[in-house]
Motif scaffolding. Structure first.
Motif, PDB file in Angstrom:
ATOM      1  N   TYR A   1      66.378   8.382  33.126  1.00 38.71           N
ATOM      2  CA  TYR A   1      66.018   9.248  34.250  1.00 38.71           C
ATOM      3  C   TYR A   1      66.794  10.563  34.157  1.00 38.71           C
ATOM      4  N   PRO A   2      66.126  11.695  34.419  1.00 39.18           N
ATOM      5  CA  PRO A   2      66.780  13.010  34.258  1.00 39.18           C
ATOM      6  C   PRO A   2      68.074  13.160  35.046  1.00 39.18           C
ATOM      7  N   VAL A   3      68.173  12.537  36.225  1.00 40.87           N
ATOM      8  CA  VAL A   3      69.379  12.717  37.041  1.00 40.87           C
ATOM      9  C   VAL A   3      70.616  12.117  36.383  1.00 40.87           C
ATOM     10  N   PHE A   4      70.432  11.237  35.395  1.00 39.32           N
ATOM     11  CA  PHE A   4      71.569  10.625  34.719  1.00 39.32           C
ATOM     12  C   PHE A   4      71.749  11.127  33.288  1.00 39.32           C
ATOM     13  N   LYS A   5      70.921  12.054  32.856  1.00 37.40           N
ATOM     14  CA  LYS A   5      70.987  12.508  31.473  1.00 37.40           C
ATOM     15  C   LYS A   5      71.992  13.636  31.303  1.00 37.40           C
ATOM     16  N   PRO A   6      72.721  13.646  30.186  1.00 37.83           N
ATOM     17  CA  PRO A   6      73.627  14.767  29.906  1.00 37.83           C
ATOM     18  C   PRO A   6      72.840  16.072  29.833  1.00 37.83           C
ATOM     19  N   GLY A   7      73.486  17.149  30.261  1.00 36.73           N
ATOM     20  CA  GLY A   7      72.844  18.454  30.194  1.00 36.73           C
ATOM     21  C   GLY A   7      72.166  18.874  31.474  1.00 36.73           C
ATOM     22  N   ASN A   8      71.907  17.930  32.363  1.00 40.22           N
ATOM     23  CA  ASN A   8      71.291  18.262  33.651  1.00 40.22           C
ATOM     24  C   ASN A   8      72.356  18.372  34.731  1.00 40.22           C
ATOM     25  N   VAL A   9      72.164  19.291  35.678  1.00 41.90           N
ATOM     26  CA  VAL A   9      73.096  19.415  36.794  1.00 41.90           C
ATOM     27  C   VAL A   9      72.899  18.205  37.709  1.00 41.90           C
ATOM     28  N   PRO A  10      73.951  17.429  37.982  1.00 40.59           N
ATOM     29  CA  PRO A  10      73.781  16.163  38.706  1.00 40.59           C
ATOM     30  C   PRO A  10      73.886  16.279  40.217  1.00 40.59           C
ATOM     31  N   LEU A  11      73.942  17.520  40.739  1.00 40.30           N
ATOM     32  CA  LEU A  11      74.190  17.731  42.164  1.00 40.30           C
ATOM     33  C   LEU A  11      72.982  18.397  42.817  1.00 40.30           C
ATOM     34  N   PHE A  12      72.616  17.905  44.015  1.00 35.22           N
ATOM     35  CA  PHE A  12      71.502  18.458  44.770  1.00 35.22           C
ATOM     36  C   PHE A  12      71.984  18.843  46.165  1.00 35.22           C
ATOM     37  N   HIS A  13      71.912  20.145  46.496  1.00 37.14           N
ATOM     38  CA  HIS A  13      72.226  20.588  47.843  1.00 37.14           C
ATOM     39  C   HIS A  13      71.175  20.044  48.813  1.00 37.14           C
TER      40      HIS A  13
ATOM     41  N   ALA B   1      78.842  17.636  22.618  1.00 41.50           N
ATOM     42  CA  ALA B   1      78.382  18.830  23.321  1.00 41.50           C
ATOM     43  C   ALA B   1      77.295  18.463  24.330  1.00 41.50           C
ATOM     44  N   SER B   2      76.406  17.561  23.933  1.00 45.21           N
ATOM     45  CA  SER B   2      75.353  17.123  24.836  1.00 45.21           C
ATOM     46  C   SER B   2      75.924  16.414  26.050  1.00 45.21           C
ATOM     47  N   GLN B   3      76.912  15.537  25.851  1.00 42.93           N
ATOM     48  CA  GLN B   3      77.523  14.826  26.970  1.00 42.93           C
ATOM     49  C   GLN B   3      78.224  15.780  27.924  1.00 42.93           C
ATOM     50  N   LEU B   4      78.809  16.844  27.384  1.00 43.58           N
ATOM     51  CA  LEU B   4      79.545  17.798  28.204  1.00 43.58           C
ATOM     52  C   LEU B   4      78.655  18.897  28.774  1.00 43.58           C
ATOM     53  N   ALA B   5      77.370  18.864  28.398  1.00 40.55           N
ATOM     54  CA  ALA B   5      76.403  19.859  28.886  1.00 40.55           C
ATOM     55  C   ALA B   5      76.819  21.279  28.524  1.00 40.55           C
ATOM     56  N   VAL B   6      77.350  21.454  27.314  1.00 34.95           N
ATOM     57  CA  VAL B   6      77.713  22.785  26.830  1.00 34.95           C
ATOM     58  C   VAL B   6      77.118  22.979  25.440  1.00 34.95           C
ATOM     59  N   HIS B   7      76.972  24.240  25.032  1.00 36.91           N
ATOM     60  CA  HIS B   7      76.490  24.526  23.679  1.00 36.91           C
ATOM     61  C   HIS B   7      77.573  24.120  22.684  1.00 36.91           C
ATOM     62  N   ILE B   8      77.162  23.666  21.526  1.00 39.69           N
ATOM     63  CA  ILE B   8      78.122  23.198  20.526  1.00 39.69           C
ATOM     64  C   ILE B   8      79.088  24.309  20.117  1.00 39.69           C
ATOM     65  N   ASN B   9      78.618  25.560  20.086  1.00 42.30           N
ATOM     66  CA  ASN B   9      79.520  26.670  19.761  1.00 42.30           C
ATOM     67  C   ASN B   9      80.570  26.869  20.847  1.00 42.30           C
ATOM     68  N   HIS B  10      80.160  26.633  22.094  1.00 45.83           N
ATOM     69  CA  HIS B  10      81.092  26.745  23.215  1.00 45.83           C
ATOM     70  C   HIS B  10      82.153  25.646  23.134  1.00 45.83           C
ATOM     71  N   LEU B  11      81.733  24.439  22.784  1.00 42.43           N
ATOM     72  CA  LEU B  11      82.673  23.331  22.605  1.00 42.43           C
ATOM     73  C   LEU B  11      83.660  23.647  21.490  1.00 42.43           C
ATOM     74  N   ASN B  12      83.163  24.143  20.370  1.00 37.64           N
ATOM     75  CA  ASN B  12      84.046  24.489  19.251  1.00 37.64           C
ATOM     76  C   ASN B  12      85.048  25.561  19.643  1.00 37.64           C
ATOM     77  N   HIS B  13      84.572  26.563  20.364  1.00 41.28           N
ATOM     78  CA  HIS B  13      85.458  27.650  20.795  1.00 41.28           C
ATOM     79  C   HIS B  13      86.564  27.120  21.702  1.00 41.28           C
ATOM     80  N   ALA B  14      86.194  26.252  22.647  1.00 38.26           N
ATOM     81  CA  ALA B  14      87.186  25.706  23.579  1.00 38.26           C
ATOM     82  C   ALA B  14      88.236  24.881  22.842  1.00 38.26           C
ATOM     83  N   LEU B  15      87.793  24.019  21.933  1.00 41.96           N
ATOM     84  CA  LEU B  15      88.735  23.156  21.213  1.00 41.96           C
ATOM     85  C   LEU B  15      89.620  23.975  20.260  1.00 41.96           C
ATOM     86  N   LYS B  16      89.029  24.981  19.630  1.00 45.31           N
ATOM     87  CA  LYS B  16      89.812  25.830  18.727  1.00 45.31           C
ATOM     88  C   LYS B  16      90.861  26.602  19.514  1.00 45.31           C
ATOM     89  N   THR B  17      90.499  27.054  20.719  1.00 46.66           N
ATOM     90  CA  THR B  17      91.429  27.805  21.565  1.00 46.66           C
ATOM     91  C   THR B  17      92.601  26.934  22.008  1.00 46.66           C
TER      92      THR B  17
END
Length: 310
Positions: free
Chosen positions: A125-137, A229-245
């Motif tokens: 179900y989309p509400v439990f999938k990585p990459g989707n925002v899990p919060l509904f106002h 990257a998929s589990q964290l809902a971020v682009h793989i380049n963004h993940l690499n940048h964060a870990l390298k930093t």
């Protein structure tokens, strides 16, 4: 929910296992199969309760939360503010929240994947999938609608009814289907330094939670940078940048180092054959594992094992 509350919840879900050890306790099979896999409760908090939590747990609990009161949600490198909201989480989507005002109230239902095992694949179900925002106002009217479902669930679980968990499954699906008709919340990025630190911290926890490998039937689920990257809902380049930093190392380097650490331990402390070790560490074929190990250790797995003291 406070960490103390989570501990109590786990206690409740383990309680049945303890009771089964007592021959005086009897429970119909139709209830027995579900009682350990579902729970629901209503809580109220004030500021002194430290209303924040991470959903990591060994039980693999999915959770749907109906929250009321000014709250800040931290999700990967994002943050969201809300007054009333519906929040979905699964065991592999990390988040934390904190309340902003003194009074808070919330409904929670928690369940394992096994609770739906024979009926549906809940992780799809989309509400439990990585990459989707899990919060509904929620508007006040929407909040009352969802609160009504939770109240019905609270009443249902107390009934002396052999098929109440089937009814509860239906109500959980009501929550999911109603939420999927809503627009998810928008979010803001953390400042770069805070965001990188948080991503690195969550990445390391997701990586470490897969170890130690304690059985030849246990296998790494997250093996490649793109999966993290998929589990964290971020682009793989963004993940690499964060870990390298933060660490000075790439995603691939950190994963490889941890796999090598576990591979050496399994070769030294178990009698599993090398194919079993390769499979448990996420390698689909033995030659790939041998090449990987030799590249990092300068020895084949077989020679490394022989070199270890008895």
């Amino acid at each position: 929910m406070s960490c103390r509350g989570i501990a109590y919840l786990c206690y409740q879900m383990n309680l049945h296992e303890d009771l089964k050890q007592d021959e005086r306790v009897w429970m119909p099979g139709v209830l027995d199969k579900d009682v350990r896999h579902f729970n629901i409760f209503y809580v109220q908090h004030n500021r002194d309760d430290k209303f924040n939590c991470k959903p990591y747990n060994r039980k693999g609990l999915y959770k749907i939360s109906l929250l009321k009161g000014k709250t800040k949600l931290y999700y990967a490198d994002k943050t969201m503010d809300f007054d009333s909201a519906l929040l979905f989480s699964n065991p592999n989507i990390p988040y934390a929240w904190e309340h902003v005002e003194s009074e808070q109230s919330a409904y929670f239902c928690v369940f394992t994947e096994e609770f739906f095992d024979q009926f549906i694949n809940i992780r799809e179900y989309p509400v439990f999938k990585p990459g989707n925002v899990p919060l509904f106002h929620l508007t006040p009217e929407q909040f009352q609608h969802f609160a009504g479902i939770f109240k019905q669930m609270l009443e249902e679980i107390t009934l002396d009814f052999a098929y109440k968990y089937d009814a509860l499954r239906t109500m959980v699906l009501q929550l999911i289907y109603a939420a999927m008709k809503l627009e998810p919340a928008t979010c803001q990025q953390y400042k770069d330094s805070n965001g990188s630190m948080r991503i690195a911290s969550i990445f390391m926890e997701l990586l470490e939670r897969q170890f130690p490998i304690e059985s030849a039937m246990q296998r790494m689920e997250l093996r490649h940078p793109k999966e993290f990257a998929s589990q964290l809902a971020v682009h793989i380049n963004h993940l690499n940048h964060a870990l390298k930093t933060i660490t000075g190392k790439t995603t691939s380097q950190l994963i490889a180092e941890r796999i090598m650490q576990e591979a050496r331990s399994l070769l030294q402390h178990t009698d599993w054959n090398i194919s079993e070790i390769a499979w448990s560490l996420g390698f689909d074929d033995l030659p790939h594992f041998i090449h990987f190990f030799k590249k990092n250790q300068r020895l084949t797995p077989k020679l490394y094992r022989k070199a270890q003291p008895l």
